[in-house]
Scaffold this active site. Structure first.
Site, PDB file in Angstrom:
ATOM      1  N   VAL A 244      23.131 -39.461 -64.093  1.00  0.00           N
ATOM      2  CA  VAL A 244      24.375 -39.257 -63.352  1.00  0.00           C
ATOM      3  C   VAL A 244      24.044 -38.981 -61.894  1.00  0.00           C
ATOM      4  CG1 VAL A 244      26.527 -37.960 -63.229  1.00  0.00           C
ATOM      5  CG2 VAL A 244      25.427 -38.342 -65.447  1.00  0.00           C
ATOM      6  N   THR A 291      20.802 -35.407 -64.686  1.00  0.00           N
ATOM      7  CA  THR A 291      21.186 -35.578 -63.286  1.00  0.00           C
ATOM      8  C   THR A 291      20.192 -36.495 -62.597  1.00  0.00           C
ATOM      9  OG1 THR A 291      19.841 -33.776 -62.375  1.00  0.00           O
ATOM     10  CG2 THR A 291      22.013 -33.183 -63.257  1.00  0.00           C
ATOM     11  N   ASP A 292      20.622 -37.103 -61.515  1.00  0.00           N
ATOM     12  CA  ASP A 292      19.658 -37.725 -60.619  1.00  0.00           C
ATOM     13  C   ASP A 292      18.888 -36.589 -59.933  1.00  0.00           C
ATOM     14  OD1 ASP A 292      18.232 -39.580 -59.167  1.00  0.00           O
ATOM     15  OD2 ASP A 292      19.989 -40.620 -58.379  1.00  0.00           O
ATOM     16  N   ALA A 293      17.903 -36.919 -59.122  1.00  0.00           N
ATOM     17  CA  ALA A 293      17.033 -35.913 -58.510  1.00  0.00           C
ATOM     18  C   ALA A 293      17.861 -34.845 -57.796  1.00  0.00           C
ATOM     19  CB  ALA A 293      16.069 -36.574 -57.539  1.00  0.00           C
TER      20      ALA A 293
END
Length: 571
Positions: A244, A291-293
């Site tokens: 996401v 999550t993305d980074a």
């Protein structure tokens, strides 16, 4: 639809994409019961592994025993040794991830760079997306990877977007849908979980979520017909995880949360209506969300980090990608568990999802040791190399052509003025410095005289005949790509007065080759012969020169509008 009932989650994991049997469910339950609260917090983290320094990693375990690690490309022997050691160092087998977006080179030195997703799209052949997933899965698994942060199923709607350039399957939602499904099925056949990204969809904004929280501005109906169909297809194909992004979808937030204030609209990675109501509810996703980074500005900007770290899990993420400062982020997560930001039910549901993914990948069973010899037989195999050569040959695209210019021949165009445009910054994403000079040397080997352009030192650039009488053709090669510190990817011309711009297109046959950015016609619209290669590997450069001299035909098709909507770029 935020998951807070761990019993319901356990039952749901019997269904696809995990399809856990009684043995696997029992393993998940056993670990969920036996892990300490601190060990459960560790399961929520997927950290980046900057090196295979065992002592440094062991020291980090005093802070966090992570549920997952992302490898950066390294030597096969080192990766294999470390993957084996992790079984003894962690309380639960680790998810081992890598950015397997365009080949095995995303995790291992010597891995095949199969071709960018955009190159795959330029072949207009879904079978090549299957091959991409096959290469990524086989070469990744050979060194212990079990999680691909791919495929990217963003839609390249906006040519100004600095991220989607060569990382997507283009602008056609149907092609993105079909190629995304093909990659998912192929990579997961190797026991490597796919992570479709970046939900709710990059490619609309002209800004980069590394630098700012970005926006997918489609209406609900438009999103459903495009991104929604793309994600639904990969979910139904069995994609095990969704990454996401730090991307807002304001129209869906307003629809799912009537009356929400504009200032309260959060990126998907922090928005319960996006991860819960839309992804798990409307789209029916039943796997793991990550999550993305979290080190990106798109995540850092909306909330204080002390609140954002636990809020991501509370809003529906099951894993938290990377740490800005590991000790601090673990403390933030712990505080969120203790103060109820992450409720007990939500906490256990997220941990159960992490354990469930591991069981779905067979990590609950004894693992056969990895073999360096077997890995070497897979990594960079002859078959994978052959496939990469075929992609290079089939993807290079002749966007437009001046009659009579191609093929080049030493008999007709011996004297070439060679003008390289190369970003030699270490921050450039994916640029292989030196590729321009490699093209020049290949042309010289073909019998051409290729003199590299030298900018004048004064405003008097000399008579135009110094160019028009001295050269039979001008060849530009641009090796310019996204930088992680910029929102814009444009050509920077030489002083004085842009002395290396295409000033002689009306007088000298001029060819412009773009290696890493398919949208340079925005800056060179009147160049009459323009080629996109969608990459800069030696394999691609050789295929390019084969086509320039006529040994091979151009067969690629543009997967997005290379003319950037400009009428003059078509001239």
């Amino acid at each position: 639809m935020i998951e807070t009932d761990v019993r319901a989650v356990l039952e749901a994991m019997r269904r696809p994409p995990f399809s856990l049997d009684d043995e696997a469910i029992a393993w998940v339950k056993s670990h969920l019961a036996s892990l300490s609260p601190e060990e459960k917090i560790g399961q929520l983290f997927c950290n980046i592994l900057g090196s295979f320094d065992r002592d440094a990693f062991v020291a980090s375990l005093e802070v966090c025993k992570p549920g997952g690690l992302m490898y950066v490309p390294a030597d096969a022997e080192a990766a294999i040794e470390f993957s084996g050691a992790l079984r003894d160092l962690l309380p639960v087998p680790a998810l081992i991830a890598a950015n397997l977006e365009k080949g095995g080179d995303g995790i291992v030195a010597g891995g095949v760079s199969f071709g960018s997703p955009t190159a795959v799209a330029a072949t207009d052949d879904v079978a090549n997306a299957t091959r991409l997933g096959d290469v990524c899965g086989a070469e990744g698994a050979a060194v212990g990877a079990n999680w691909a942060f791919a495929p990217i199923i963003d839609i390249d709607d906006n040519f100004r977007n600095p991220i989607t350039g060569l990382r997507t399957f283009g602008s056609n939602p149907e092609r993105v849908r079909d190629m995304g499904v093909a990659y998912v099925e192929a990579v997961q056949a190797h026991g490597v979980a796919a992570s479709i990204k970046h939900f709710p969809g990059d490619g609309r904004d002209e800004r980069d979520q590394h630098l700012v929280t970005t926006v997918n501005d489609l209406s609900v109906e438009e999103w459903d017909a495009t991104y929604g169909e793309v994600y639904r297809a990969s979910i139904e194909a069995g994609a095990m995880t969704v990454m996401v992004g730090h991307i807002q979808q304001p129209e869906y937030s307003r629809t799912l949360r009537p009356g929400i204030r504009d200032e309260d609209i959060l990126p998907g990675s922090l928005a319960p209506e996006i991860m819960g109501d839309l992804l798990r509810g409307k789209l029916g996703f039943n796997g793991l969300t990550v999550t993305d980074a979290s080190t990106m500005a798109g995540f850092l900007i909306p909330l204080p980090r002390s609140k954002a770290v636990p809020a991501a899990i509370a809003a529906g993420a099951d894993m938290f990608l990377f740490a800005r400062n590991l000790a601090e982020d673990v403390a933030f997560m712990r505080a969120g568990v203790e103060d109820g930001t992450i409720t007990p039910g939500r906490f256990d549901s997220a941990v159960a999802r992490v354990l469930g993914l591991k069981a779905a990948l067979g990590l609950h069973k004894p693992a056969a040791p990895l073999s360096v010899e077997a890995a070497r037989a897979t990594i960079g195999s002859d078959r994978h190399q052959q496939w990469s050569q075929e992609i290079a040959d089939r993807s290079i695209t002749l966007v437009k052509e001046q009659d009579g210019v191609l093929p080049l021949s030493p008999q007709t165009h011996k004297r070439i003025l060679f003008i390289p445009l190369e970003d030699d910054s270490s921050e450039a994403y994916g640029v292989r410095v030196g590729a321009c000079e490699e093209v020049r040397q290949l042309l010289v080997a073909e019998g051409f005289e290729a003199a590299t352009f030298v900018a004048p030192t004064s405003f008097d650039a000399g008579p135009t005949t110094d160019v028009t009488d001295a050269y039979d053709a001008i060849v530009y090669v641009a090796n310019i790509s996204t930088q992680i510190t910029q929102n814009t990817v444009r050509i920077t011309w030489a002083q004085p007065f842009g002395s290396n711009t295409p000033q002689f297109v009306a007088s000298v046959p001029t060819i412009f080759v773009s290696l890493e950015n398919p949208y340079h016609l925005l800056d060179v619209p009147r160049v009459k012969t323009f080629i996109n290669t969608f990459g800069s590997t030696p394999t691609i450069l050789k295929a390019l020169v084969d086509k320039l001299v006529g040994r091979s035909a151009f067969t690629g098709t543009s997967p997005a509008d290379p003319f950037c909507g400009r009428w003059d770029a078509r001239l």
